[in-house]
Write an enzyme that holds these catalytic residues in place. Structure first.
Site, PDB file in Angstrom:
ATOM      1  N   HIS A 189      20.101  51.936  82.038  1.00  0.00           N
ATOM      2  CA  HIS A 189      19.117  50.882  81.797  1.00  0.00           C
ATOM      3  C   HIS A 189      19.187  49.805  82.868  1.00  0.00           C
ATOM      4  O   HIS A 189      18.173  49.242  83.268  1.00  0.00           O
ATOM      5  CB  HIS A 189      19.327  50.275  80.401  1.00  0.00           C
ATOM      6  CG  HIS A 189      18.562  51.023  79.349  1.00  0.00           C
ATOM      7  ND1 HIS A 189      19.006  51.161  78.062  1.00  0.00           N
ATOM      8  CD2 HIS A 189      17.392  51.673  79.412  1.00  0.00           C
ATOM      9  CE1 HIS A 189      18.117  51.859  77.377  1.00  0.00           C
ATOM     10  NE2 HIS A 189      17.130  52.185  78.185  1.00  0.00           N
ATOM     11  N   ARG A 295       6.571  64.591  78.269  1.00  0.00           N
ATOM     12  CA  ARG A 295       7.359  65.787  77.918  1.00  0.00           C
ATOM     13  C   ARG A 295       8.278  65.380  76.775  1.00  0.00           C
ATOM     14  O   ARG A 295       9.115  64.487  76.938  1.00  0.00           O
ATOM     15  CB  ARG A 295       8.187  66.240  79.123  1.00  0.00           C
ATOM     16  CG  ARG A 295       7.347  66.729  80.300  1.00  0.00           C
ATOM     17  CD  ARG A 295       8.251  67.046  81.473  1.00  0.00           C
ATOM     18  NE  ARG A 295       7.565  67.717  82.552  1.00  0.00           N
ATOM     19  CZ  ARG A 295       7.044  67.093  83.614  1.00  0.00           C
ATOM     20  NH1 ARG A 295       7.132  65.778  83.711  1.00  0.00           N
ATOM     21  NH2 ARG A 295       6.460  67.785  84.557  1.00  0.00           N
ATOM     22  N   GLU A 430      -0.862  76.853  82.109  1.00  0.00           N
ATOM     23  CA  GLU A 430       0.269  77.018  83.025  1.00  0.00           C
ATOM     24  C   GLU A 430       0.754  78.464  83.111  1.00  0.00           C
ATOM     25  O   GLU A 430       1.727  78.749  83.799  1.00  0.00           O
ATOM     26  CB  GLU A 430       1.410  76.064  82.674  1.00  0.00           C
ATOM     27  CG  GLU A 430       1.815  76.065  81.232  1.00  0.00           C
ATOM     28  CD  GLU A 430       2.860  74.988  80.912  1.00  0.00           C
ATOM     29  OE1 GLU A 430       3.320  74.284  81.820  1.00  0.00           O
ATOM     30  OE2 GLU A 430       3.206  74.881  79.725  1.00  0.00           O
ATOM     31  N   ASN A 453       3.295  73.317  88.056  1.00  0.00           N
ATOM     32  CA  ASN A 453       4.669  73.800  88.293  1.00  0.00           C
ATOM     33  C   ASN A 453       4.836  75.211  87.733  1.00  0.00           C
ATOM     34  O   ASN A 453       5.250  76.133  88.432  1.00  0.00           O
ATOM     35  CB  ASN A 453       5.703  72.900  87.607  1.00  0.00           C
ATOM     36  CG  ASN A 453       5.663  71.484  88.138  1.00  0.00           C
ATOM     37  OD1 ASN A 453       5.218  71.267  89.254  1.00  0.00           O
ATOM     38  ND2 ASN A 453       6.115  70.529  87.343  1.00  0.00           N
ATOM     39  N   ASP A 454       4.499  75.355  86.455  1.00  0.00           N
ATOM     40  CA  ASP A 454       4.649  76.677  85.849  1.00  0.00           C
ATOM     41  C   ASP A 454       3.573  77.641  86.331  1.00  0.00           C
ATOM     42  O   ASP A 454       3.844  78.826  86.517  1.00  0.00           O
ATOM     43  CB  ASP A 454       4.622  76.573  84.316  1.00  0.00           C
ATOM     44  CG  ASP A 454       5.983  76.148  83.782  1.00  0.00           C
ATOM     45  OD1 ASP A 454       6.998  76.577  84.365  1.00  0.00           O
ATOM     46  OD2 ASP A 454       6.035  75.373  82.817  1.00  0.00           O
ATOM     47  N   ARG A 464      11.145  78.816  89.508  1.00  0.00           N
ATOM     48  CA  ARG A 464      11.124  77.464  90.073  1.00  0.00           C
ATOM     49  C   ARG A 464      12.501  76.817  90.106  1.00  0.00           C
ATOM     50  O   ARG A 464      12.709  75.794  90.742  1.00  0.00           O
ATOM     51  CB  ARG A 464      10.112  76.581  89.323  1.00  0.00           C
ATOM     52  CG  ARG A 464      10.464  76.288  87.885  1.00  0.00           C
ATOM     53  CD  ARG A 464       9.271  75.696  87.136  1.00  0.00           C
ATOM     54  NE  ARG A 464       9.437  74.278  86.874  1.00  0.00           N
ATOM     55  CZ  ARG A 464       8.739  73.602  85.960  1.00  0.00           C
ATOM     56  NH1 ARG A 464       7.802  74.214  85.251  1.00  0.00           N
ATOM     57  NH2 ARG A 464       8.943  72.330  85.766  1.00  0.00           N
ATOM     58  N   CYS A 501      -1.724  68.387  86.464  1.00  0.00           N
ATOM     59  CA  CYS A 501      -0.425  67.728  86.564  1.00  0.00           C
ATOM     60  C   CYS A 501       0.573  68.639  87.283  1.00  0.00           C
ATOM     61  O   CYS A 501       0.197  69.695  87.797  1.00  0.00           O
ATOM     62  CB  CYS A 501       0.083  67.334  85.178  1.00  0.00           C
ATOM     63  SG  CYS A 501       0.392  68.733  84.112  1.00  0.00           S
TER      64      CYS A 501
END
Ligand code: PEP
Ligand code: MG
Length: 545
Positions: A189, A295, A430, A453-454, A464, A501
């Protein structure tokens, strides 16, 4: 001149004199007590006082770094009210007949150690939050005051073995040129606050910090370097780097508040992809239009049992409240067994990326699916939330998911619990299968979010996570681009919007291509929002290409 390599925590450059601050240790009294109930009352009083202090700190944080900081202190408040911590203290007092300072110390050591042993970086960092909070309780019990304990009278670079979040917040920004900590991580934090405050900061340099007191130094928050007593040549190089960096930041900052639209006036939805509660601060800081992908794995990773419905609900609610009227798209759990979730009981898989994850895991675990859906729907009464289903490859999966979502809505209704009846459900596109049949899927949902990404991983059959395959990874491969284009066309035929994305959209060299495909929005990491906006504002889709 001495040079140390460490971890870059917060970007930018600081040049100035170091002030070493000793993060103090103290002796906690330990004695037996006769009146245990009186002792427990002292603990309760200390909790109320600490809660009051947190409110003040929260107010201060709002003034200095904005509303988003509330999340950090809400997390501290949550810890303060946590039943396990409270019961631990009460047990030590009642069963061992010990004073409550000692009991708080024991609880603090127990829980901070428990968090420190977790696999997940984010959760491990929370052990420092427990220490910070316990310190507050001990200060109250021992009538000490830790507020503003670091006082700077002139601009200096602070060096400390470890800073607590409240230490960082109590710093007057104009007097802190930079921060060097001994052992700190990107996700603590204190690190998060230094980034929000825009203070260049580095950690883990290996330097003996006590010996640096009073020395002139450079903190290179870009490369994580510490240069002590730099030569004239290095110093002048860094003054000009610092100047360039600040000019670039000013340029990007000037994008804040500007509409995200192309030169020819097409409005683009520019939002942020994030993975934890703390990231919400940088979403707002960077003026994102919303959260395009939350996510939800952070609630499930690195623990030994499922997060309860209430725990999930509180997290989603905190995020959506912090986002005010901006939308949050929550991606349903998409966890691979490697993420340390033994409690999910997924048997060892040869190919986890193609295994029991995303929608498959959810459909196979109805309680898991229902619990997450209930938590999200409940939170939707407090802000604008949408749901995104990961890893879909067939219409049957979407039908099954929507059936459960309907049952959850009916259940909540019959229980008299509020939720947003217009909550949208969308798909992560994806898998190549989903892209190829996007014409069929588009008629079943409210929006698409293309996960590059996927989609790249599965289209190129290229893991990946495997660094050895780096040379085979074609960034923006034609096959992936064609699938993206096809998906957008099919979505638009069905009248639903598409956001893209994943890492590919952080590459602004591809922004124009995606816009020409017809993309309606992008979800990028918060730090890339302003850069992407600047790029979009420079594109004229009427220009013939
Ligand atoms: C993606 O696959 O592109 C994506 C955004 O999701 P994740 O990176 O979480 O798999
Ligand atoms: Mg994905």
């Amino acid at each position: 001149m001495l040079e140390f390599k460490g971890t870059a925590i917060s970007t930018g450059y600081a040049i100035g004199q170091i002030l070493y601050v000793n993060t103090y240790k103290r002796n906690i009294p330990k004695y037996t007590v006769d009146d245990t109930e009186r002792e427990i009352k002292r603990f309760y009083n200390a909790r109320s006082a600490a809660s009051g202090q947190l409110k003040i700190l929260n107010e201060r944080a709002r003034e200095s770094i904005g509303n988003k900081s509330a999340l950090i202190f809400e997390f501290h408040q949550m810890l303060l009210n946590d039943n396990s911590f409270k019961s631990f203290v009460e047990n030590v007092v009642r069963n061992e007949r010990m004073n409550c300072e000692y009991a708080v110390k024991m609880a603090s050591e127990h829980f901070s150690q428990m968090f420190a042993n977790l696999d997940d970086d984010y959760m491990r960092e929370r052990s420092v939050d427990i220490l910070d909070l316990s310190n507050k309780l001990l200060n109250v019990l021992m009538s000490q005051n830790d507020m503003n304990k670091i006082t700077l009278t002139e601009p200096q670079i602070i060096a400390a073995k470890e800073l607590y979040p409240s230490d960082t917040l109590s710093l007057k920004k104009e007097n802190v040129l930079g921060i060097i900590t001994g052992l700190d991580s990107f996700t603590s934090h204190a690190s998060i606050i230094s980034r929000i405050m825009g203070i260049p900061s580095i950690s883990n340099t290996g330097a003996i910090l006590e010996r640096l007191n009073g020395k002139n130094a450079i903190v290179d928050g870009e490369q994580g370097k510490l240069i002590v007593e730099p030569t004239e040549g290095i110093l002048s190089q860094y003054w000009s780097k610092k100047q360039h960096y600040e000019e670039h930041r000013r340029l990007l900052n000037s994008q804040k508040g500007l509409p995200t639209e192309t030169k020819n006036g097409k409005k683009i939805y520019l939002c942020a992809s994030i993975g934890t509660l703390d990231d919400v601060q940088s979403v707002l800081d960077n003026d994102a239009g919303g959260i395009g992908l939350l996510r939800s794995e952070f609630l499930f990773a690195g623990r030994t049992s499922f997060p309860s419905e209430d725990e999930q609900f509180l997290a989603y609610k905190a995020i959506t409240k912090a986002m005010s009227n901006k939308e949050t798209v929550i991606s349903m759990l998409d966890i691979a067994p490697i993420n340390g979730c033994d409690y999910l009981n997924i048997s060892d898989e040869v190919n986890p990326a193609m295994g029991m994850r995303g929608i498959r895991l959810l459909l196979e675990n109805p309680v898991l699916l229902r619990t997450q859906l209930r938590a999200i729907y409940r939170a939707s009464a407090f802000g604008k939330i949408s749901i995104c289903i990961p890893m879909v490859s067939s219409p049957g999966e979407v039908r099954a998911f929507k059936k459960t979502a309907k049952e959850v809505r009916d259940e909540l209704k019959s229980e008299g619990i509020n939720y947003d009846p217009s909550l949208s459900i969308g798909l992560m596109i994806e898998t190549p299968a989903a892209a190829v049949i996007s014409d069929i899927l588009a008629g079943m949902v409210d929006f698409f979010n293309i996960g590059t990404n996927d989609l790249t991983q599965y289209t190129l059959a290229l893991d990946r996570e495997n660094d050895d395959l780096f040379n085979f990874y074609t960034w923006g491969h034609k096959a992936v681009l064609r699938l993206i284009k096809l998906t957008i066309q099919n979505a638009h035929k069905a009248g639903i919007p598409v956001t893209i994305c994943g890492e590919l959209v952080s590459d602004t060299r591809l922004t124009e291509k995606f816009l020409r495909f017809g993309a309606d929005g992008f979800s990028v990491v918060p730090n890339n929002i302003l850069e992407t906006r600047a790029k979009i504002r420079n594109i004229d889709l009427n220009d013939k290409k």
